[in-house]
Scaffold this motif. Structure first.
Motif, PDB file in Angstrom:
ATOM      1  N   ASP A  52       0.830  -0.933   0.017  1.00 56.08           N
ATOM      2  CA  ASP A  52      -0.065  -0.027  -0.018  1.00 56.08           C
ATOM      3  C   ASP A  52       0.978   1.391  -0.055  1.00 56.08           C
ATOM      4  O   ASP A  52       0.630   2.261   0.739  1.00 56.08           O
ATOM      5  CB  ASP A  52      -0.898   0.022   1.239  1.00 56.08           C
ATOM      6  N   THR A  53       2.072   1.323  -0.865  1.00 58.08           N
ATOM      7  CA  THR A  53       2.873   2.234  -0.708  1.00 58.08           C
ATOM      8  C   THR A  53       3.243   2.753  -2.314  1.00 58.08           C
ATOM      9  O   THR A  53       3.524   2.023  -2.964  1.00 58.08           O
ATOM     10  CB  THR A  53       4.144   1.866  -0.270  1.00 58.08           C
ATOM     11  N   CYS A  54       2.522   4.089  -2.551  1.00 58.06           N
ATOM     12  CA  CYS A  54       2.580   4.444  -3.766  1.00 58.06           C
ATOM     13  C   CYS A  54       3.660   5.653  -4.004  1.00 58.06           C
ATOM     14  O   CYS A  54       3.773   6.458  -3.060  1.00 58.06           O
ATOM     15  CB  CYS A  54       1.261   5.129  -4.101  1.00 58.06           C
ATOM     16  N   VAL A  55       4.484   5.555  -4.971  1.00 53.99           N
ATOM     17  CA  VAL A  55       5.572   6.568  -5.400  1.00 53.99           C
ATOM     18  C   VAL A  55       4.783   7.796  -6.263  1.00 53.99           C
ATOM     19  O   VAL A  55       4.000   7.389  -7.066  1.00 53.99           O
ATOM     20  CB  VAL A  55       6.510   6.023  -6.372  1.00 53.99           C
ATOM     21  N   THR A  56       5.038   9.092  -5.404  1.00 50.21           N
ATOM     22  CA  THR A  56       4.143  10.030  -6.080  1.00 50.21           C
ATOM     23  C   THR A  56       5.065  10.935  -6.565  1.00 50.21           C
ATOM     24  O   THR A  56       4.553  11.913  -7.382  1.00 50.21           O
ATOM     25  CB  THR A  56       3.485  10.650  -4.748  1.00 50.21           C
ATOM     26  N   GLY A  57       6.387  11.134  -6.557  1.00 50.65           N
ATOM     27  CA  GLY A  57       6.945  12.078  -7.194  1.00 50.65           C
ATOM     28  C   GLY A  57       8.531  11.833  -6.780  1.00 50.65           C
ATOM     29  O   GLY A  57       8.987  10.921  -5.975  1.00 50.65           O
ATOM     30  N   MET A  58       9.517  12.312  -7.506  1.00 57.24           N
ATOM     31  CA  MET A  58      11.025  12.321  -7.334  1.00 57.24           C
ATOM     32  C   MET A  58      11.585  13.654  -7.427  1.00 57.24           C
ATOM     33  O   MET A  58      10.967  14.594  -8.113  1.00 57.24           O
ATOM     34  CB  MET A  58      11.429  11.358  -8.257  1.00 57.24           C
ATOM     35  N   ASP A  59      12.608  14.071  -6.535  1.00 60.50           N
ATOM     36  CA  ASP A  59      13.342  15.105  -6.836  1.00 60.50           C
ATOM     37  C   ASP A  59      14.689  14.621  -7.751  1.00 60.50           C
ATOM     38  O   ASP A  59      15.429  13.749  -7.028  1.00 60.50           O
ATOM     39  CB  ASP A  59      14.007  15.659  -5.383  1.00 60.50           C
ATOM     40  N   VAL A  60      15.017  15.273  -8.978  1.00 59.87           N
ATOM     41  CA  VAL A  60      16.127  15.039  -9.639  1.00 59.87           C
ATOM     42  C   VAL A  60      16.792  16.294 -10.082  1.00 59.87           C
ATOM     43  O   VAL A  60      16.383  17.360 -10.161  1.00 59.87           O
ATOM     44  CB  VAL A  60      15.544  14.176 -10.993  1.00 59.87           C
ATOM     45  N   GLU A  61      18.359  15.632  -9.966  1.00 59.91           N
ATOM     46  CA  GLU A  61      19.185  16.778 -10.093  1.00 59.91           C
ATOM     47  C   GLU A  61      20.265  16.286 -11.219  1.00 59.91           C
ATOM     48  O   GLU A  61      21.023  15.281 -10.579  1.00 59.91           O
ATOM     49  CB  GLU A  61      19.750  17.519  -8.676  1.00 59.91           C
ATOM     50  N   ASN A  62      20.645  16.693 -11.949  1.00 61.88           N
ATOM     51  CA  ASN A  62      21.661  16.514 -12.942  1.00 61.88           C
ATOM     52  C   ASN A  62      21.671  14.912 -13.327  1.00 61.88           C
ATOM     53  O   ASN A  62      22.682  14.315 -13.399  1.00 61.88           O
ATOM     54  CB  ASN A  62      22.769  16.904 -12.391  1.00 61.88           C
ATOM     55  N   GLY A  63      20.398  14.380 -13.888  1.00 58.29           N
ATOM     56  CA  GLY A  63      20.372  13.163 -13.845  1.00 58.29           C
ATOM     57  C   GLY A  63      20.232  12.206 -12.767  1.00 58.29           C
ATOM     58  O   GLY A  63      20.276  10.922 -13.030  1.00 58.29           O
ATOM     59  N   ARG A  64      20.399  12.660 -11.654  1.00 59.26           N
ATOM     60  CA  ARG A  64      20.458  11.696 -10.416  1.00 59.26           C
ATOM     61  C   ARG A  64      19.451  11.994  -9.449  1.00 59.26           C
ATOM     62  O   ARG A  64      18.739  13.128  -9.185  1.00 59.26           O
ATOM     63  CB  ARG A  64      21.547  12.185  -9.504  1.00 59.26           C
TER      64      ARG A  64
ATOM     65  N   ALA B 227       9.457   6.209 -14.718  1.00 61.53           N
ATOM     66  CA  ALA B 227      10.206   6.765 -15.570  1.00 61.53           C
ATOM     67  C   ALA B 227      10.536   8.242 -15.759  1.00 61.53           C
ATOM     68  O   ALA B 227      11.185   9.094 -15.712  1.00 61.53           O
ATOM     69  CB  ALA B 227      10.567   6.061 -16.926  1.00 61.53           C
ATOM     70  N   GLN B 228       8.807   8.732 -16.181  1.00 58.34           N
ATOM     71  CA  GLN B 228       8.715  10.169 -16.191  1.00 58.34           C
ATOM     72  C   GLN B 228       9.096  10.942 -15.036  1.00 58.34           C
ATOM     73  O   GLN B 228       9.640  12.236 -14.984  1.00 58.34           O
ATOM     74  CB  GLN B 228       7.259  10.151 -16.740  1.00 58.34           C
ATOM     75  N   MET B 229       8.963  10.308 -13.957  1.00 54.96           N
ATOM     76  CA  MET B 229       9.148  11.087 -12.637  1.00 54.96           C
ATOM     77  C   MET B 229      10.640  11.101 -12.400  1.00 54.96           C
ATOM     78  O   MET B 229      11.182  12.138 -12.038  1.00 54.96           O
ATOM     79  CB  MET B 229       8.558  10.133 -11.215  1.00 54.96           C
ATOM     80  N   ALA B 230      11.519  10.353 -13.074  1.00 49.72           N
ATOM     81  CA  ALA B 230      12.913  10.317 -12.952  1.00 49.72           C
ATOM     82  C   ALA B 230      13.567  10.963 -14.116  1.00 49.72           C
ATOM     83  O   ALA B 230      14.742  11.049 -14.267  1.00 49.72           O
ATOM     84  CB  ALA B 230      13.360   8.724 -12.960  1.00 49.72           C
ATOM     85  N   GLN B 231      12.699  11.767 -14.942  1.00 44.79           N
ATOM     86  CA  GLN B 231      13.025  12.425 -16.131  1.00 44.79           C
ATOM     87  C   GLN B 231      13.897  11.615 -17.112  1.00 44.79           C
ATOM     88  O   GLN B 231      14.713  12.187 -17.522  1.00 44.79           O
ATOM     89  CB  GLN B 231      13.852  13.767 -15.628  1.00 44.79           C
ATOM     90  N   ASP B 232      13.302  10.409 -17.313  1.00 51.96           N
ATOM     91  CA  ASP B 232      13.743   9.489 -18.204  1.00 51.96           C
ATOM     92  C   ASP B 232      12.858   8.941 -18.763  1.00 51.96           C
ATOM     93  O   ASP B 232      12.715   7.495 -19.195  1.00 51.96           O
ATOM     94  CB  ASP B 232      14.457   8.388 -17.162  1.00 51.96           C
ATOM     95  N   HIS B 233      12.042   9.729 -19.590  1.00 46.72           N
ATOM     96  CA  HIS B 233      10.786   9.295 -20.352  1.00 46.72           C
ATOM     97  C   HIS B 233      10.965   9.066 -21.690  1.00 46.72           C
ATOM     98  O   HIS B 233      11.231  10.032 -22.424  1.00 46.72           O
ATOM     99  CB  HIS B 233       9.458  10.212 -20.037  1.00 46.72           C
ATOM    100  N   PHE B 234      11.400   7.837 -21.905  1.00 45.61           N
ATOM    101  CA  PHE B 234      11.810   7.457 -23.656  1.00 45.61           C
ATOM    102  C   PHE B 234      10.975   6.544 -24.193  1.00 45.61           C
ATOM    103  O   PHE B 234      11.155   6.211 -25.020  1.00 45.61           O
ATOM    104  CB  PHE B 234      13.362   7.218 -23.652  1.00 45.61           C
TER     105      PHE B 234
END
Length: 396
Positions: free
Chosen positions: A253-265, A293-300
């Protein structure tokens, strides 16, 4: 590889009259615009890419029904995971996530494993036919071919170690016409080149001795001995239990809602149970992996979900199948946009029939219909005329 952008845009203009365009961004083909319905969105994707394409495609085409789709509510929030800084954050507890978790726990890793559902294996990992594919329809050089071959070989050892039932049944592809039998021998070098050892040609008597339920109109066949059957959710549960017993922290019951990404990390991952700061993030989120992947700025890439209906028959129908088989050259196999499917003997002693293939914009659309059940039976009845809908005990 060079993306044929002008050619793709010509095809899109012909189909959509300029309402959909393709551009290249960061080496990825991106589709934008509007279609008349979901089928139009899928059609745009097919015009831009195919299984043989060597470029990545993101489909951002909208359609009127998209505004009506409501996301699934986030589970109840708390701060139980706040401040955690594990070595690895693993997202998704399907069969792939469970296999990854089990392997990681062999290496003394601090693993936090999150799953948005209330248990493991609640999506595709429990909603399939349990067939271990030999890779008959795959192509050398593709990732799917590479991993299918490796995975197929591993099933016996993994299932034995975990105490999960597994049978190397083999798969029969059956053909009409006795004249087909000599032609099948010419295919043997191809199967050997593809890495499928032990493929055999069976004549009329051998085929019907192996599978008495096969239609008498099917006179010969190919046996692929690498195929097998397993309980898909049983395997997922066993791997998950093994990982947890060895120290994995599984948070349901644990949902990922977003990510903080900086310089690809990825610096931080936000969940409904607090923010965590893992060293490594592994995306095993199934059909939702593009969202992660989109949250991680890796949406390809984009995923267009398809669903198929399977039916489970009473054990008295076991007389129809001992292994796995389907009729070639019928509607079960000759349709390009199809899951193919077949008649499968399950590890529990039942018979499974299916599936069909239906496009759906919903990644959690588990609905069934009478039409799908009947269509599935109709196409598989070409191989097994004794199939009866009255033998169904459940379908999914």
């Amino acid at each position: 590889m060079r993306i044929p952008l002008k050619k793709i845009n010509r095809a899109l203009k012909k189909r959509f009259g300029g309402r959909v365009q393709a551009v290249v961004e960061r080496g990825v083909l991106v589709l934008r615009g509007s279609a008349e319905d979901w089928d139009g969105v899928v059609a745009a994707g097919r015009l831009a890419a195919s299984p043989k394409s060597r470029w990545y495609t993101v489909n951002e085409v909208t359609w009127p029904g998209a505004a009506q789709r409501q996301p699934k509510p986030v589970p109840q929030t708390d701060e139980s995971l706040a401040g955690r800084a594990p070595d690895v954050l693993l997202i998704g507890a399907g069969v792939t996530g469970a296999a990854i978790a089990r392997e990681l726990m062999r290496r003394n890793v601090d693993l936090l494993w999150v799953e948005k559902e209330h248990d493991v294996a609640l999506h595709a990992s429990s909603r399939n036919d349990g067939m271990v594919h030999p890779g008959v329809d795959l192509h050398k050089g593709t990732a799917k071919y590479h991993y299918n071959r490796l995975g197929n070989r591993m099933y016996g050892g993994v299932c034995a170690a975990l105490g999960v039932p597994f049978r190397r049944t083999g798969q029969y592809l059956c053909f009409k016409g006795r004249a087909m039998r000599p032609l099948l021998y010419f295919t043997l070098p191809y199967w050997k080149w593809l890495g499928l050892s032990g493929v055999r040609v069976l004549g009329d008597k051998a085929l019907h001795a192996a599978e008495p339920g096969v239609d008498e109109a099917l006179h010969c066949g190919l046996l692929f001995p690498q195929a097998g059957i397993v309980c898909p959710y049983g395997l997922t549960i066993a791997m998950a239990e093994n990982a947890v017993q060895n120290g994995a922290h599984l948070s349901l019951d644990t949902c990922v809602t977003g990510m903080d990404v900086e310089n690809g990390r990825i610096l931080a991952v936000h969940t409904n149970r607090g923010t965590v700061r893992p060293r490594i993030v592994i995306n095993a989120a199934g059909v939702f992996c593009e969202d992660i992947a989109q949250m991680a700025q890796d949406h390809f890439f984009s995923i267009h979900p398809r669903k198929g209906t399977n039916a489970i028959l009473d054990k008295k129908a076991k007389r129809m199948v001992r292994t796995i088989y389907s009729g070639m050259g019928t509607t079960a196999t000759k349709t390009v946009h199809s899951k193919g499917g077949g008649i499968v003997s399950t590890v529990d002693g039942n018979v499974l029939v299916g599936p069909d293939a239906v496009e759906t914009p919903e990644k959690e659309d588990f609905s069934t219909s009478v039409q799908s059940v009947r269509a599935t039976f109709e196409k598989q009845r070409h191989a097994a005329p004794a199939l009866r809908e009255s033998d169904i005990i459940t379908y999914f």
